[in-house]
Structure formats: C-alpha cells, structure tokens
Design an enzyme around this catalytic site. Sequence first.
Site, PDB file in Angstrom:
ATOM      1  N   SER A 141      51.663 -20.009 -24.463  1.00  0.00           N
ATOM      2  CA  SER A 141      50.199 -20.626 -25.088  1.00  0.00           C
ATOM      3  C   SER A 141      49.623 -20.342 -25.501  1.00  0.00           C
ATOM      4  CB  SER A 141      49.095 -20.467 -23.705  1.00  0.00           C
ATOM      5  OG  SER A 141      47.553 -21.953 -24.363  1.00  0.00           O
ATOM      6  N   TYR A 154      44.857 -19.038 -16.282  1.00  0.00           N
ATOM      7  CA  TYR A 154      45.892 -19.583 -16.895  1.00  0.00           C
ATOM      8  C   TYR A 154      46.240 -18.762 -17.824  1.00  0.00           C
ATOM      9  CZ  TYR A 154      47.226 -23.135 -20.362  1.00  0.00           C
ATOM     10  OH  TYR A 154      47.917 -23.565 -21.485  1.00  0.00           O
TER      11      TYR A 154
END
Length: 263
Positions: A141, A154
Amino acid sequence: MTTQNKTAVVTGASAGLGAAYAQRLADRGYDLILVARNAARLETLASDIRSRTGRAVDVVTADLTDAAQISVVEERLRTDESIEMLVNNAGGGLFTPLATSDAAASEALISLNVTSLTRLTTAVLPGLTARGHGTVVNISSALALNFLPVSAVYSGTKSYVLTFTQALQQELAESPVVVQAVLPGAVRTEFWDGSGADLGAFPDEWIMSADDAVDAALAGLDAGEPVTIPSLPQISDWESFEKARQTLVPNLSQRAPADRYRG
C-alpha cells in the site's frame, strides 16, 4: 507474458483488486484458482470468467486467518505444478488511533496482512524455484510509505509486505522467479467498509479504479519493476528514495557509536 495451461492463484478474489486481477490474468491466458471467504461471489466471478474467456477456474472458499482453512490453500500451492503465479491480494484495513483501538482487531489484521501472505508465499516458492519460473505479486500500500496517525498497525503491516518483498527479491536475484510489490493508493473498492476511514471524504482525484490500478500493476510487472506505485509519475522518484536508503546501509552497523553520541 501469455501462458499455456498455467495457473494463477489470486487471494481476496471476490471483489476489488482481486476480481480485477482475476479478469486480467484470464485475459492473459491463465487458468485461475480464486481464493476468498465469500463463496457466492467467487462462484459468480468464476462463472463469468469461464463463459467470457473459456479459462478453467477453480474456487477455494477460505478464511486465511483460520489455520485449518489456510492449510488447504498452502497444500494446493505446494502440490499443483501448474501454478505459475500467486497474487497475494487478500488484506484488510483498520484506521483508528492505537490508544482507542481493539487489540483483537489489530491481531486479526496482522494475521491477514502479514502472516497469511508470508505462509502462502512460503508454500508456493519451492515449487516455482524448482520449475524455474513463476511470479509472486504482493499487494502492499502507499501507506507503507505515507503512514498516518490512524494507520500505525495498517501501515506497519504494509511496510512489512514491502520489505519482505524486497528481501525476497535479493534472495531470488539469481533465480528466474520474479517477485513484485505493488503499492496502490486509495482505490474505489469495498476495502474501506468498516475500516474506520470514509472513502467519500477523499477528493475524487485521489481515488483510482480497481481496473486502472491492476492494469498499471501488470504494466509495471511487464516492465520488470520490482516495486510498482500505480500513480507515481516518475519511477526515478522511487529509485531516488531507494538510493537514499542505500546510503545509510554502510553505517547502520559499526563497532563504535557515531561521534555525536559520545561526550
């Protein structure tokens, strides 16, 4: 990159990036093994791909955070000699300050984003290297690089995916097996549902479609990019970032502390 009687495994395949990868890889001539929790959606996608492309599509319903269920997928990755590609796309998001977060939710996120990806890569790699060809695509990501106050867990998991992939690229430097990390930014998928972040709060110009993100990722793979950031205009910016990191390396482990730490 068209293949004959070769299989691609896509995790998290029932929607979003995973479904887009499934369609594109079928277009490239791959048979498919699609893995996700939602059996009905997987079957619908599989039926669509079979009728549209004529490719063989197997469906494996599995929760990759469950030891018994992931072991079924691992066994397939270890034993199916037709497997040419693994796309580690399954993952979740959680955006909340750590001080107010739920530890069990964080643990589940780490299990999905880190542990399952590691286990599946470990399962598929011996076969790929023995056969002398193959590809692993790990979906990281942009938040591996752009960490936020609400993204500690995350971003940590996605930083793991990036560095895991880069270390694996070094390990396989003399091997024909290719490993790519993909770092998408915000993509218009169901990933955001229940994540704690509202996609609607983002400007439209920040949000890419899943099809565009996957097309860019595959173009990066075709171009031999070890790391693909779909919205980054100049690959030289990533190369400069990596070069800056490399300048640290000779001094990361020395016998003596740096002068500034010595009185």
